[in-house]
Design a protein around this motif. Sequence first.
Motif, PDB file in Angstrom:
ATOM      1  N   LEU A  28      59.585  90.901  15.173  1.00  0.00           N
ATOM      2  CA  LEU A  28      60.566  91.079  14.858  1.00  0.00           C
ATOM      3  C   LEU A  28      59.727  91.482  12.974  1.00  0.00           C
ATOM      4  CD1 LEU A  28      64.224  90.859  14.550  1.00  0.00           C
ATOM      5  CD2 LEU A  28      62.790  92.355  15.759  1.00  0.00           C
ATOM      6  N   ASP A  29      58.904  90.233  13.326  1.00  0.00           N
ATOM      7  CA  ASP A  29      57.906  90.052  11.777  1.00  0.00           C
ATOM      8  C   ASP A  29      56.965  90.695  11.667  1.00  0.00           C
ATOM      9  OD1 ASP A  29      57.079  87.830  14.271  1.00  0.00           O
ATOM     10  OD2 ASP A  29      55.920  87.600  12.088  1.00  0.00           O
ATOM     11  N   LYS A  30      56.517  91.232  12.988  1.00  0.00           N
ATOM     12  CA  LYS A  30      55.287  92.001  13.270  1.00  0.00           C
ATOM     13  C   LYS A  30      55.836  93.227  13.303  1.00  0.00           C
ATOM     14  CE  LYS A  30      52.097  88.790  14.562  1.00  0.00           C
ATOM     15  NZ  LYS A  30      52.781  87.212  14.279  1.00  0.00           N
ATOM     16  N   CYS A  31      57.239  94.430  12.989  1.00  0.00           N
ATOM     17  CA  CYS A  31      57.163  95.521  13.450  1.00  0.00           C
ATOM     18  C   CYS A  31      57.013  96.038  11.859  1.00  0.00           C
ATOM     19  CB  CYS A  31      58.633  95.277  13.963  1.00  0.00           C
ATOM     20  SG  CYS A  31      59.221  97.157  14.615  1.00  0.00           S
ATOM     21  N   ARG A  32      56.487  97.276  11.869  1.00  0.00           N
ATOM     22  CA  ARG A  32      56.696  97.726  10.311  1.00  0.00           C
ATOM     23  C   ARG A  32      56.971  99.392  10.727  1.00  0.00           C
ATOM     24  NH1 ARG A  32      55.786  93.250   9.753  1.00  0.00           N
ATOM     25  NH2 ARG A  32      54.263  92.194   8.888  1.00  0.00           N
ATOM     26  N   ARG A  33      57.552  99.426   9.321  1.00  0.00           N
ATOM     27  CA  ARG A  33      58.231 101.310   9.095  1.00  0.00           C
ATOM     28  C   ARG A  33      57.392 102.543   9.538  1.00  0.00           C
ATOM     29  NH1 ARG A  33      61.690 102.366   5.455  1.00  0.00           N
ATOM     30  NH2 ARG A  33      61.935 103.786   6.127  1.00  0.00           N
ATOM     31  N   LYS A  34      55.799 101.650   9.738  1.00  0.00           N
ATOM     32  CA  LYS A  34      54.458 102.728  10.526  1.00  0.00           C
ATOM     33  C   LYS A  34      54.867 102.835  11.728  1.00  0.00           C
ATOM     34  CE  LYS A  34      50.244  99.297  10.177  1.00  0.00           C
ATOM     35  NZ  LYS A  34      50.730  99.681  12.007  1.00  0.00           N
ATOM     36  N   ILE A  86      69.994  89.728  12.891  1.00  0.00           N
ATOM     37  CA  ILE A  86      69.714  89.058  11.360  1.00  0.00           C
ATOM     38  C   ILE A  86      71.079  88.238  11.599  1.00  0.00           C
ATOM     39  CG2 ILE A  86      69.053  90.074   8.801  1.00  0.00           C
ATOM     40  CD1 ILE A  86      67.067  92.285  10.129  1.00  0.00           C
ATOM     41  N   ARG A  87      71.849  88.871  11.232  1.00  0.00           N
ATOM     42  CA  ARG A  87      73.066  88.533  10.892  1.00  0.00           C
ATOM     43  C   ARG A  87      73.336  87.415  11.842  1.00  0.00           C
ATOM     44  NH1 ARG A  87      75.460  93.811  10.513  1.00  0.00           N
ATOM     45  NH2 ARG A  87      76.073  93.107  12.286  1.00  0.00           N
ATOM     46  N   GLU A  88      73.682  87.119  13.606  1.00  0.00           N
ATOM     47  CA  GLU A  88      73.276  86.169  13.892  1.00  0.00           C
ATOM     48  C   GLU A  88      72.584  84.789  14.403  1.00  0.00           C
ATOM     49  OE1 GLU A  88      75.310  84.085  17.381  1.00  0.00           O
ATOM     50  OE2 GLU A  88      75.848  85.826  16.740  1.00  0.00           O
ATOM     51  N   TYR A  89      71.249  85.112  13.820  1.00  0.00           N
ATOM     52  CA  TYR A  89      70.514  84.251  13.482  1.00  0.00           C
ATOM     53  C   TYR A  89      70.304  83.303  12.142  1.00  0.00           C
ATOM     54  CZ  TYR A  89      70.048  83.287  18.782  1.00  0.00           C
ATOM     55  OH  TYR A  89      70.581  84.389  19.649  1.00  0.00           O
ATOM     56  N   ASN A 137      64.904  94.838   8.568  1.00  0.00           N
ATOM     57  CA  ASN A 137      65.218  95.813   9.083  1.00  0.00           C
ATOM     58  C   ASN A 137      64.453  96.490   9.230  1.00  0.00           C
ATOM     59  OD1 ASN A 137      66.006  97.300  11.324  1.00  0.00           O
ATOM     60  ND2 ASN A 137      68.304  97.208  11.091  1.00  0.00           N
ATOM     61  N   PRO A 138      63.215  97.245   9.779  1.00  0.00           N
ATOM     62  CA  PRO A 138      62.382  98.600  10.049  1.00  0.00           C
ATOM     63  C   PRO A 138      62.849  99.171   9.975  1.00  0.00           C
ATOM     64  CG  PRO A 138      61.884  97.029  11.744  1.00  0.00           C
ATOM     65  CD  PRO A 138      62.268  96.038  11.147  1.00  0.00           C
TER      66      PRO A 138
END
Length: 445
Positions: free
Chosen positions: A197-203, A237-240, A247-248
């Motif tokens: 998720l940290d590497k997932c972008r809007r683009k 995101i909530r769980e952890y 969130n992209p």
Amino acid sequence: MPRTIFRSGPIFVTVRYLWQKHPEGPYYYRRRVPKELAAGVGKTFIVQSLRTRDKVLAARRIAQLVRRDDEQWHRMRNGLVPETDREHAVALLESFQLEAVPFAEQEGSSELARDVFIEHLERKVPGGEHPVNHLKDHELRALSILNGKEQFTLSDAERVYLKGRDGLEVRPDNRKLRNTVDASFDLVIDIIGDRTLDKCRRKDVSEVIAVALTGKIKTATVKRRLGVVRAAVNELIREYELADVRNPFGDFKIPKLGEDSEERGSLDAEQIKALREYVEGTDTDTANIIGLLLDTGARIAEIAGLRRDDVVLDAAIPHIVIHENPFRRLKTKSSKRKVPLVGGALSAAKRAYAKTEGDFLFERYVADNRVKNDGASAAVNKVLKRLDSGTAHWLRHTMKTRLRNANVPEPRANEIQGWARQSVADQYGEQTALANLEQDLQRTL
């Protein structure tokens, strides 16, 4: 199997799978693996320290572990989706009496347990070489968890989302939900890969939309599938408690949304007449379902899953009660409602009610703790095709048109079909609301 009896006050309590190596040592969970699954599990017994000498606390932890193993063994027996790398990583850490949290947050775990775990991994890595070349994915995941450097992927979001459905986890028989979620994540992962998720972008989300729209996927379908992914990422995101992860999929836009939609078909007067003649002249489950669909505008799952108690024929205004039950979920909160029975729906309900003595109006479409919606839909659509009357959903869309043509106020039309955000009964009272809705439906006949 291990079974320990201990006294709590004046009551003796028996705890299955409770075991103690030494009289003064901690309690263990010890359970034999079913014979037919032992080869797949790789062991004959599951033995796990409960890290406590408190019998009540031990019993609670055993209950959790029993649910975990029952779920896993059910998967194995039914050929369901195997555990993810994270689940294997958690199991690995637990086998070394470590929790699936960074070591600094461990409760009751000793440095010795961590050292034994690290030594276990180090033995697999030749001196001077990188662990990634020798450790399995779940072993690397376990190490990252312990070091506080865990990164979550889109697949992890899917896992969390499915576990959030139906309480603990999605029912294995709920193929529709599983297929919907799988299709949603396949759309994304097939295009950009199973990214963290940290590497997932809007683009990247924009790329998914652009690629999807070059195929045959409708804009509304793309929106719906990305909506599932968005909800799943939010749950993860909530769980952890991933405060630093954004969130992209939070606010995407679909170009020309809805412009490629096709108007659903509606039946004409001749088709409706043909259906009424079929329903009145045929006393089968399929005919009765069609009769109820035709003059209530309900969804097929709502009708196929009716309990006998949901059909109220002896009231001043005969009606059905549509609500969630353990065998059937409703599409939305607004789907819970009471719908008056008129025309073919009333006669179909009476015939179906008289034919069954079981709990459900259509017993043949309820089995194994679920409504067999696909079977009911296939049977109905087969008849509708023979009568040149579209599909089951055409009946629902036709009712929408009939209500509009009868000048039924939109709030009441929405109430009848389960779209209302505010119940009409909240404004008029239940009996007045039912009377109004009955008049509305009578005007559509």
